[in-house]
Design a protein around this motif. Structure first.
Motif: not given
Length: 323
Positions: A141-151, A157-158
């Motif tokens: 609710p009210g937010a978008m979170v980006w989760w990226i796993l670095k190749s 590492e994220a």
């Protein structure tokens, strides 16, 4: 089906190694995600729900037929995950957050856990190492979170960034031209004809870009349409009737000039923009479902390419980059 609802989401609102000499980073990354024969041109892959099979017509004249995924559970997530310059057949399974891919470099299978049920996959090359990174956005609710796993860290590492609201639409691209994809969203306006605004968190300078462009009911069609190495702000506007033309509105990053033209038809076509002629510039393109055909407007000479591939009910893999 997951494949259809993911990309053509706007329809629910209104009714879903370089091959060229110039450094057009974003277009190379997106082209490679669909270049299964490594000839420097995007190919014509479709997914057939009847049999859960990828049917790929390579621009070099060869073909690939590969069962992979489930139309009821998976999202299409093509990319160059192994960094060999060729597209890998890949899906993300929403029921368990697992990524399944066939590595084009050695034909082995990789399975990685990243994300959870309810996430949206947004795999791109965010760290600029030439490999597609596993990535999802998670809405609350009210937010978008980006989760990226670095190749670049061998997937150890994220990177986590809160960017956007839960009602925004994802629009990743390399808007600053530094070779890394930027976190970006399009924020709808008030009502179907309200002013939409792009918010970009760039990996380089200037840090943040805020650009009004399009309206709520438009489709975002990111790409490098002017060949300057930067993703342009681009949308496609559907018409009021099934036979109305699709209108493309593109703000060129190289000179801030407007491009407006029609390509495609509202009631039958799915947007599949990519670099089909290998000149490093995004070609406007559509896939016409009733007849199973691709229609490409070539940037190299303004001519048209017609490719009949597939049948009614198939789904064009290239539509993964339309939001």
């Amino acid at each position: 089906m997951r494949f259809f609802s993911f990309v053509r989401r706007r329809l629910a609102v209104v009714a879903l190694v370089l091959a060229i000499a110039v450094p057009c980073f974003p277009q190379i990354a997106l082209r490679t995600a669909l270049d299964f024969d490594k000839d420097g041109k995007a190919d014509f892959p479709i997914f057939r729900p009847d049999g859960d099979t990828w049917w790929i017509a390579n621009s070099g004249g060869t073909y690939i037929i590969q069962p992979w995924g489930s139309a009821n559970d998976d999202y299409l997530t093509p990319g160059d995950f192994d960094g060999d310059g060729k597209a890998d057949i890949a899906i993300w399974r929403t029921t368990n957050g697992l990524w399944f891919r066939i590595n084009s470099s050695d034909n082995t299978v990789s399975i990685n856990a990243w994300g959870t049920t309810g996430d949206e996959p947004v795999a791109r090359d965010y760290d600029g190492d030439g490999k597609t990174d596993l990535a999802v956005v998670r809405r609350s609710p009210g937010a978008m979170v980006w989760w990226i796993l670095k190749s670049s860290s061998n997937n150890t590492e994220a990177s986590v960034a809160q960017w956007g609201l839960d009602t925004d639409f994802t629009a990743p691209g390399d808007y600053d031209g530094d070779g890394k994809f930027d976190i970006a969203i399009s924020r709808p306006g008030s009502g179907s004809d309200g002013q939409a605004v792009f918010w970009v968190l760039t990996s380089g300078s200037p840090g943040v870009i805020i650009q009004p462009w399009g309206i709520t009911r438009d489709l975002n069609v990111p790409g490098d349409y002017d060949g300057d190495g930067k993703t342009d702000f681009a949308i496609v506007r559907e018409g009021d009737t099934p036979t109305s033309p699709l209108i493309w509105w593109i703000l060129r990053s190289k000179d801030n000039q407007l491009m407006v033209f029609s390509w495609g038809q509202t009631g039958t076509d799915i947007i599949v923009q990519n670099d089909y002629d290998g000149d490093g510039i995004t070609d406007p393109a559509v896939y016409r479902d009733p007849e199973g055909s691709f229609y490409v407007l070539r940037s190299s000479d303004s001519g048209g390419t017609f490719m009949q591939w597939g049948q009614s009910g198939d789904y064009p893999v290239a539509a993964y980059d339309t939001h």
